[in-house]
Design a protein around this motif. Sequence first.
Motif, mmCIF file in Angstrom:
data_model
loop_
_atom_site.group_PDB
_atom_site.id
_atom_site.type_symbol
_atom_site.label_atom_id
_atom_site.label_comp_id
_atom_site.label_asym_id
_atom_site.label_seq_id
_atom_site.Cartn_x
_atom_site.Cartn_y
_atom_site.Cartn_z
ATOM 1 N N GLY A 226 -90.768 93.340 68.559
ATOM 2 C CA GLY A 226 -91.557 93.992 67.522
ATOM 3 C C GLY A 226 -90.808 94.266 66.254
ATOM 4 O O GLY A 226 -91.398 94.770 65.281
ATOM 5 N N VAL A 227 -89.507 93.957 66.234
ATOM 6 C CA VAL A 227 -88.692 94.246 65.056
ATOM 7 C C VAL A 227 -88.025 92.984 64.509
ATOM 8 O O VAL A 227 -88.221 92.603 63.359
ATOM 9 C CB VAL A 227 -87.593 95.293 65.367
ATOM 10 C CG1 VAL A 227 -86.824 95.654 64.085
ATOM 11 C CG2 VAL A 227 -88.233 96.557 65.960
ATOM 12 N N GLY A 228 -87.220 92.292 65.346
ATOM 13 C CA GLY A 228 -86.543 91.098 64.856
ATOM 14 C C GLY A 228 -85.415 90.681 65.760
ATOM 15 O O GLY A 228 -85.516 90.768 66.987
ATOM 16 N N TYR A 229 -84.285 90.250 65.148
ATOM 17 C CA TYR A 229 -83.169 89.696 65.892
ATOM 18 C C TYR A 229 -81.853 90.343 65.451
ATOM 19 O O TYR A 229 -81.724 90.769 64.310
ATOM 20 C CB TYR A 229 -83.073 88.179 65.684
ATOM 21 C CG TYR A 229 -84.304 87.434 66.112
ATOM 22 C CD1 TYR A 229 -84.496 87.067 67.442
ATOM 23 C CD2 TYR A 229 -85.289 87.087 65.191
ATOM 24 C CE1 TYR A 229 -85.643 86.389 67.844
ATOM 25 C CE2 TYR A 229 -86.427 86.410 65.569
ATOM 26 C CZ TYR A 229 -86.603 86.056 66.899
ATOM 27 O OH TYR A 229 -87.722 85.381 67.289
ATOM 28 N N LYS A 230 -80.882 90.356 66.389
ATOM 29 C CA LYS A 230 -79.575 90.885 66.043
ATOM 30 C C LYS A 230 -78.525 90.243 66.944
ATOM 31 O O LYS A 230 -78.840 89.623 67.977
ATOM 32 C CB LYS A 230 -79.528 92.394 66.216
ATOM 33 C CG LYS A 230 -79.594 92.868 67.676
ATOM 34 C CD LYS A 230 -79.401 94.359 67.783
ATOM 35 C CE LYS A 230 -79.458 94.826 69.249
ATOM 36 N NZ LYS A 230 -79.209 96.282 69.387
ATOM 37 N N ILE A 231 -77.266 90.380 66.537
ATOM 38 C CA ILE A 231 -76.120 90.035 67.383
ATOM 39 C C ILE A 231 -75.324 91.317 67.584
ATOM 40 O O ILE A 231 -75.013 92.012 66.611
ATOM 41 C CB ILE A 231 -75.246 88.946 66.731
ATOM 42 C CG1 ILE A 231 -76.018 87.617 66.708
ATOM 43 C CG2 ILE A 231 -73.935 88.784 67.483
ATOM 44 C CD1 ILE A 231 -75.257 86.486 66.049
ATOM 45 N N GLU A 232 -75.017 91.637 68.826
ATOM 46 C CA GLU A 232 -74.334 92.885 69.122
ATOM 47 C C GLU A 232 -72.933 92.907 68.530
ATOM 48 O O GLU A 232 -72.265 91.871 68.426
ATOM 49 C CB GLU A 232 -74.238 93.094 70.643
ATOM 50 C CG GLU A 232 -75.580 93.238 71.345
ATOM 51 C CD GLU A 232 -76.257 94.555 71.057
ATOM 52 O OE1 GLU A 232 -75.709 95.365 70.280
ATOM 53 O OE2 GLU A 232 -77.345 94.781 71.610
#
Length: 233
Positions: A226-232
Motif C-alpha cells: 500500500g506504500v511502495g518499495y524499499k531496501i533495508e
Amino acid sequence: MEKTATILMADDDPDIAELVELHLASEGFRVFKAYDGREALQVFAREHIDLAILDIMMPKLDGIHVCEKIREISTIPVIMLSAKDSEADKVSGLGIGADDYVTKPFHTGELAARVKSQLRRYQRFGVQDRAARTDVVKLENLYMEKESHKVQAYGRDVRLTPLEFDILYLLASNPGKVFSTDEIFEKVWKEKSFEMSNTVMVHIRRLREKLTGGSRERQIIKTVWGVGYKIEA
C-alpha cells in the motif's frame, strides 16, 4: 552528443519506418531500417547499434523475441512499438527487458524525445567519471559502484540495464526509505507520473529476478504494501 548515435528502426510498415528515419536523421541520428524480426537481428549483429526501436507485430520474428535476443548480449536501450494499448501488452514488452513502450499512432517528435532520453541514460551508464568514485553502496547482500555500474548481489555479479541500475541505485542509496511507484518513476524517468505504477512494478519484478533468481527468502527489494518499495539498511 559526442558522436552520432546509431538507431535500429524495425517495423514491417515501410511508411512508418521511413517517416521515423527521416525525423531521426534530421535530429542527427544514423538510422538502419529492418522490415522483419530476422532482418533486425542481422542488422544488430552487423552494425554498432546504440538504440533499437522494435515493432512488436513483425513477420518471421516478432519484436518481443528480437528484444529477448538483444538482451542476451547487450544492455542498449530498447523502445517497443505497438498498435495495442493494453496493460498486458505493455507488461509483456517491459517484462522481457524493454526500456520504453510507445503506442501507435505516435508523433515522431515524441518518439525522438524518448530516444534522446534513453540515450542520455545509457551514455551516463558508460561514462567513467573519476570524480564520482565515492558513489559506492555497500549493504549486507548488495554492492554497487555508480562509476562502473558494477552490481553484486549475494557475492554474485549481476548485469543490469541502465534503467534497472538507476532504480536499484535510488533504493539502495536511501536504505530504509520507502519510495512509492510514482516517486520512483519521477526520480528515475525524470518525468511526471501519470498512472505509470505498472511500468515501475514490471521493472522491480525483473530486478528481483536478476538479484536473487526470484527467491522470496532472499529478496533485497522489500514491498511495503500500500506504500511502495524499499531496501533495508
